[in-house]
Design a protein around this motif. Structure first.
Motif, PDB file in Angstrom:
ATOM      1  N   LEU A   1       4.930   5.472   8.526  1.00 24.04           N
ATOM      2  CA  LEU A   1       4.609   4.291   9.531  1.00 24.04           C
ATOM      3  C   LEU A   1       4.122   4.923  10.921  1.00 24.04           C
ATOM      4  N   ARG A   2       4.734   6.039  11.255  1.00 24.34           N
ATOM      5  CA  ARG A   2       4.529   6.681  12.595  1.00 24.34           C
ATOM      6  C   ARG A   2       3.189   7.213  12.750  1.00 24.34           C
ATOM      7  N   THR A   3       2.445   7.348  11.609  1.00 27.93           N
ATOM      8  CA  THR A   3       1.105   8.019  11.962  1.00 27.93           C
ATOM      9  C   THR A   3      -0.055   6.877  11.229  1.00 27.93           C
ATOM     10  N   ASP A   4       0.569   6.037  10.574  1.00 29.97           N
ATOM     11  CA  ASP A   4      -0.179   4.747   9.790  1.00 29.97           C
ATOM     12  C   ASP A   4      -1.184   4.292  10.816  1.00 29.97           C
ATOM     13  N   GLU A   5      -2.586   4.190  10.915  1.00 26.33           N
ATOM     14  CA  GLU A   5      -3.092   3.286  11.948  1.00 26.33           C
ATOM     15  C   GLU A   5      -2.941   1.934  11.825  1.00 26.33           C
TER      16      GLU A   5
ATOM     17  N   ARG B   1       0.770  -1.143   0.042  1.00 27.35           N
ATOM     18  CA  ARG B   1       0.096  -0.079   0.042  1.00 27.35           C
ATOM     19  C   ARG B   1       0.528   1.285   0.157  1.00 27.35           C
ATOM     20  N   MET B   2       2.029   1.109   0.540  1.00 29.70           N
ATOM     21  CA  MET B   2       2.839   2.154   0.638  1.00 29.70           C
ATOM     22  C   MET B   2       3.946   2.479  -0.394  1.00 29.70           C
ATOM     23  N   GLY B   3       3.965   1.627  -1.348  1.00 33.12           N
ATOM     24  CA  GLY B   3       4.686   1.985  -2.546  1.00 33.12           C
ATOM     25  C   GLY B   3       5.817   0.883  -2.676  1.00 33.12           C
ATOM     26  N   GLY B   4       5.917  -0.163  -1.788  1.00 37.14           N
ATOM     27  CA  GLY B   4       6.857  -1.323  -1.823  1.00 37.14           C
ATOM     28  C   GLY B   4       6.581  -2.412  -2.508  1.00 37.14           C
ATOM     29  N   GLU B   5       7.568  -3.120  -2.772  1.00 38.41           N
ATOM     30  CA  GLU B   5       7.338  -4.675  -3.172  1.00 38.41           C
ATOM     31  C   GLU B   5       7.489  -5.672  -2.328  1.00 38.41           C
ATOM     32  N   HIS B   6       6.622  -6.299  -1.894  1.00 36.43           N
ATOM     33  CA  HIS B   6       6.979  -7.444  -0.696  1.00 36.43           C
ATOM     34  C   HIS B   6       7.390  -8.826  -1.485  1.00 36.43           C
ATOM     35  N   HIS B   7       8.573  -9.334  -0.925  1.00 38.28           N
ATOM     36  CA  HIS B   7       9.133 -10.638  -1.582  1.00 38.28           C
ATOM     37  C   HIS B   7       9.031 -11.784  -0.864  1.00 38.28           C
ATOM     38  N   GLY B   8       8.283 -11.439   0.357  1.00 39.43           N
ATOM     39  CA  GLY B   8       7.681 -12.663   1.243  1.00 39.43           C
ATOM     40  C   GLY B   8       8.649 -12.681   2.673  1.00 39.43           C
ATOM     41  N   PHE B   9       7.947 -13.334   3.527  1.00 40.79           N
ATOM     42  CA  PHE B   9       8.414 -13.793   4.737  1.00 40.79           C
ATOM     43  C   PHE B   9       8.832 -15.265   4.540  1.00 40.79           C
ATOM     44  N   PHE B  10      10.134 -15.535   4.976  1.00 43.59           N
ATOM     45  CA  PHE B  10      10.306 -17.109   5.139  1.00 43.59           C
ATOM     46  C   PHE B  10      10.581 -17.521   6.577  1.00 43.59           C
ATOM     47  N   MET B  11       9.679 -18.546   7.042  1.00 44.87           N
ATOM     48  CA  MET B  11       9.465 -18.922   8.202  1.00 44.87           C
ATOM     49  C   MET B  11      10.305 -20.181   8.375  1.00 44.87           C
ATOM     50  N   PRO B  12      10.512 -20.434   9.756  1.00 41.92           N
ATOM     51  CA  PRO B  12      11.212 -21.680  10.160  1.00 41.92           C
ATOM     52  C   PRO B  12      10.463 -22.987   9.760  1.00 41.92           C
ATOM     53  N   TYR B  13      11.372 -23.795   9.329  1.00 42.75           N
ATOM     54  CA  TYR B  13      10.845 -24.980   8.942  1.00 42.75           C
ATOM     55  C   TYR B  13      11.618 -26.137   9.334  1.00 42.75           C
ATOM     56  N   GLU B  14      11.506 -27.330   9.094  1.00 40.42           N
ATOM     57  CA  GLU B  14      12.133 -28.626   9.553  1.00 40.42           C
ATOM     58  C   GLU B  14      13.539 -28.677   9.314  1.00 40.42           C
ATOM     59  N   GLY B  15      14.299 -28.729  10.294  1.00 41.70           N
ATOM     60  CA  GLY B  15      15.912 -29.091   9.917  1.00 41.70           C
ATOM     61  C   GLY B  15      16.609 -27.938  10.161  1.00 41.70           C
ATOM     62  N   GLY B  16      16.131 -26.671  10.735  1.00 40.55           N
ATOM     63  CA  GLY B  16      17.059 -25.409  10.629  1.00 40.55           C
ATOM     64  C   GLY B  16      16.434 -24.749  12.193  1.00 40.55           C
ATOM     65  N   SER B  17      17.044 -23.600  12.119  1.00 41.73           N
ATOM     66  CA  SER B  17      16.545 -22.797  13.618  1.00 41.73           C
ATOM     67  C   SER B  17      15.095 -22.706  13.591  1.00 41.73           C
TER      68      SER B  17
END
Length: 102
Positions: free
Chosen positions: A70-74, A31-47
């Motif tokens: 961000l400071r004023t965005d609800e 919404r604020m003009g960026g492109e998100h490439h994802g979050f990468f969550m823990p999975y088996e075999g790692g931290s």
């Protein structure tokens, strides 16, 4: 173009809460003009307490504008409050990179 690389230390017993927090950021950044490439969550075999995220803005200046908004965005403030209330996020590190695409 600048890509923000984030490394999160998260509570491994609150992965569901962190995933809710993560998905909210994806829409906020878009919404604020960026492109998100994802979050990468823990999975088996790692931290089990480390997650990563990548998102890109057209320039460092536009990224800085996003940070100021961000400071004023609800929605952003509500998501930060959610992380504090659920204590799903322990800490994070942020680095900036210049992407190379084909």
């Amino acid at each position: 173009m600048v890509t923000c690389y984030m490394k999160f230390a998260i509570d491994p017993y609150k992965l569901n809460e962190f995933e809710i927090y993560a998905k909210r950021w994806m829409s906020i950044i878009k919404r604020m003009g960026g492109e998100h490439h994802g979050f990468f969550m823990p999975y088996e075999g790692g931290s089990n307490n480390i997650a990563y995220s990548l998102f890109t803005f057209p320039s460092l200046g536009i990224y800085e504008e996003y940070r100021n908004k961000l400071r004023t965005d609800e929605e952003s403030q509500a998501n930060l409050a959610y992380a504090r209330e659920t204590r799903c996020l322990i800490s994070y590190e942020r680095s900036f990179m210049r992407p190379v695409f084909e």
